[in-house]
Design an enzyme around this catalytic site. Sequence first.
Site, short mmCIF file in Angstrom:
data_model
loop_
_atom_site.label_atom_id
_atom_site.label_comp_id
_atom_site.label_asym_id
_atom_site.label_seq_id
_atom_site.Cartn_x
_atom_site.Cartn_y
_atom_site.Cartn_z
N TYR A 92 -1.69 0.47 10.69
CA TYR A 92 -1.57 -0.20 9.30
C TYR A 92 -0.42 0.28 8.74
O TYR A 92 0.29 -0.32 7.99
CB TYR A 92 -2.88 0.65 8.64
CG TYR A 92 -3.04 0.22 7.29
CD1 TYR A 92 -3.26 -1.34 6.89
CD2 TYR A 92 -3.09 0.74 5.92
CE1 TYR A 92 -3.33 -1.94 5.76
CE2 TYR A 92 -3.59 0.38 4.65
CZ TYR A 92 -3.68 -0.96 4.51
OH TYR A 92 -3.71 -1.29 3.28
N SER B 18 0.79 -1.07 0.03
CA SER B 18 -0.08 0.11 0.06
C SER B 18 0.93 0.96 0.14
O SER B 18 1.99 1.12 0.53
CB SER B 18 -0.90 -0.15 1.29
OG SER B 18 -1.56 1.07 1.52
N1 LIG Z 1 -9.09 -1.01 -0.52
C1 LIG Z 1 -7.78 -0.13 -0.45
O1 LIG Z 1 -7.86 1.19 -0.43
C2 LIG Z 1 -6.44 -0.74 -0.22
C3 LIG Z 1 -5.22 0.31 -0.84
C4 LIG Z 1 -3.95 -0.28 -0.75
C5 LIG Z 1 -3.67 -1.48 -0.30
N2 LIG Z 1 -4.62 -2.11 0.03
C6 LIG Z 1 -4.51 -3.73 0.51
O2 LIG Z 1 -4.78 -4.66 -0.62
C7 LIG Z 1 -5.56 -6.00 -0.18
C8 LIG Z 1 -6.65 -5.93 -0.53
O3 LIG Z 1 -7.54 -5.04 -0.29
P1 LIG Z 1 -9.06 -5.13 -0.32
O4 LIG Z 1 -9.52 -3.63 -0.33
O5 LIG Z 1 -9.25 -5.85 -1.42
O6 LIG Z 1 -9.38 -5.54 0.83
P2 LIG Z 1 -10.73 -6.52 1.41
O7 LIG Z 1 -11.90 -6.20 0.64
O8 LIG Z 1 -10.97 -6.14 2.83
O9 LIG Z 1 -10.14 -7.83 1.39
C9 LIG Z 1 -9.00 -8.49 2.13
C10 LIG Z 1 -9.12 -9.88 1.87
O10 LIG Z 1 -8.36 -10.75 2.60
C11 LIG Z 1 -8.71 -11.78 2.90
N3 LIG Z 1 -8.24 -12.27 4.04
C12 LIG Z 1 -7.93 -11.38 5.14
N4 LIG Z 1 -7.25 -12.12 6.33
C13 LIG Z 1 -7.18 -13.21 5.76
C14 LIG Z 1 -6.51 -14.55 6.48
N5 LIG Z 1 -6.05 -14.38 7.69
N6 LIG Z 1 -6.42 -15.58 5.53
C15 LIG Z 1 -6.82 -15.55 4.19
N7 LIG Z 1 -7.47 -14.42 3.85
C16 LIG Z 1 -7.40 -13.32 4.31
C17 LIG Z 1 -10.28 -11.65 3.13
O11 LIG Z 1 -10.74 -12.73 2.92
P3 LIG Z 1 -11.77 -13.74 3.84
O12 LIG Z 1 -12.31 -12.51 4.76
O13 LIG Z 1 -12.78 -14.55 3.23
O14 LIG Z 1 -10.83 -14.31 4.66
C18 LIG Z 1 -10.23 -10.86 1.53
O15 LIG Z 1 -10.60 -11.55 0.40
C19 LIG Z 1 -5.09 -5.77 1.31
O16 LIG Z 1 -3.71 -6.32 1.81
C20 LIG Z 1 -5.12 -4.20 1.58
O17 LIG Z 1 -4.34 -3.92 2.76
C21 LIG Z 1 -5.95 -2.05 -0.10
#
Ligand SMILES: NC(=O)c1ccc[n+]([C@@H]2O[C@H](COP(=O)([O-])OP(=O)(O)OC[C@H]3O[C@@H](n4cnc5c(N)ncnc54)[C@H](OP(=O)(O)O)[C@@H]3O)[C@@H](O)[C@H]2O)c1
Length: 251
Positions: free
Chosen positions: A150, A137
């Site tokens: 974070y 990120s």
């Molecule tokens: N959205 C943003 O603004 C943003 C920006 C920069 C970076 N990111 C990063 O990009 C990634 C994805 O973001 P997103 O927005 O798609 O987040 P999200 O919608 O909250 O999705 C998170 C995913 O991670 C899985 N997960 C969480 N803990 C887990 C565990 N212990 N074991 C297996 N799976 C796990 C969740 O699935 P389950 O709950 O089904 O396990 C879900 O599929 C993250 O690492 C986040 O920090 C996000």
Amino acid sequence: MTQNTSKHAVVTGASTGIGEATVRKLRADGWHVVAVARRADRLETLARETGALAFAADITQDSDVAALVDFVTANGGLDTLVNIAGGARGADQIATAKEEDWDWMFQANVIGTMKMIQAFLPALRAHGNGTVLNLTSTAGLVAYEGGAGYNAAKFAQHAITNALRLEEVANNLRVIEVAPGLVQTEEFALNRMGGDAEAAKKVYEGVEAPLTGADVAEVVSYAVGLPHHINLDQIVIRPVAQAANHKLLRK
Ligand SMILES: NC(=O)c1ccc[n+]([C@@H]2O[C@H](COP(=O)([O-])OP(=O)(O)OC[C@H]3O[C@@H](n4cnc5c(N)ncnc54)[C@H](OP(=O)(O)O)[C@@H]3O)[C@@H](O)[C@H]2O)c1
């Protein structure tokens, strides 16, 4: 230009958001994909829709990760590991931060990533043209108020990515970091704000075009689809409205 031709990927975080979009994009590009997250029902739907294989696992649990390795080995192995699972809990300043939020963020973003890399390194080394892509990120590059937990987790994931590239160069491992800014996904902000839908909505309020999961998936698929000798070490991707972490244009 010759594209990467082996194309067997494991993608974590696949039940929603960026991970789900990445599975859809890689499948559309012809990759074999094993989609990983904890929620089996969502993975099964994704598998039916895309032809990916689904495997429900908690990446912070050794037994789940070991079972995942067996499943992947029995289903064609892998050349590419895409670590997307993770997320944020809380937006508190350090003075009032909750230890359980920090624990969750370190487990999901840092320890989970470490366990996945350790588990699949033998296969990636043996393949000879392996790739690891870590979804970090911009929060892992610049700290901000209310972001410390974070920030710390994502800075750590950023550091792991750099160390891995140095450690595994002799094994021809390509190590890529994709660091997005503001991405509007269904659950990220909601989870960060403890389920408060109003607070989650405010994160994106007035921003003309935040990134989508599909936008990030496009970049991930480009990076892992390039010929193996091309390593995009670090890709920072933001919506145009976000000139910097602290400079987000809201209309
Ligand atoms: N959205 C943003 O603004 C943003 C920006 C920069 C970076 N990111 C990063 O990009 C990634 C994805 O973001 P997103 O927005 O798609 O987040 P999200 O919608 O909250 O999705 C998170 C995913 O991670 C899985 N997960 C969480 N803990 C887990 C565990 N212990 N074991 C297996 N799976 C796990 C969740 O699935 P389950 O709950 O089904 O396990 C879900 O599929 C993250 O690492 C986040 O920090 C996000």
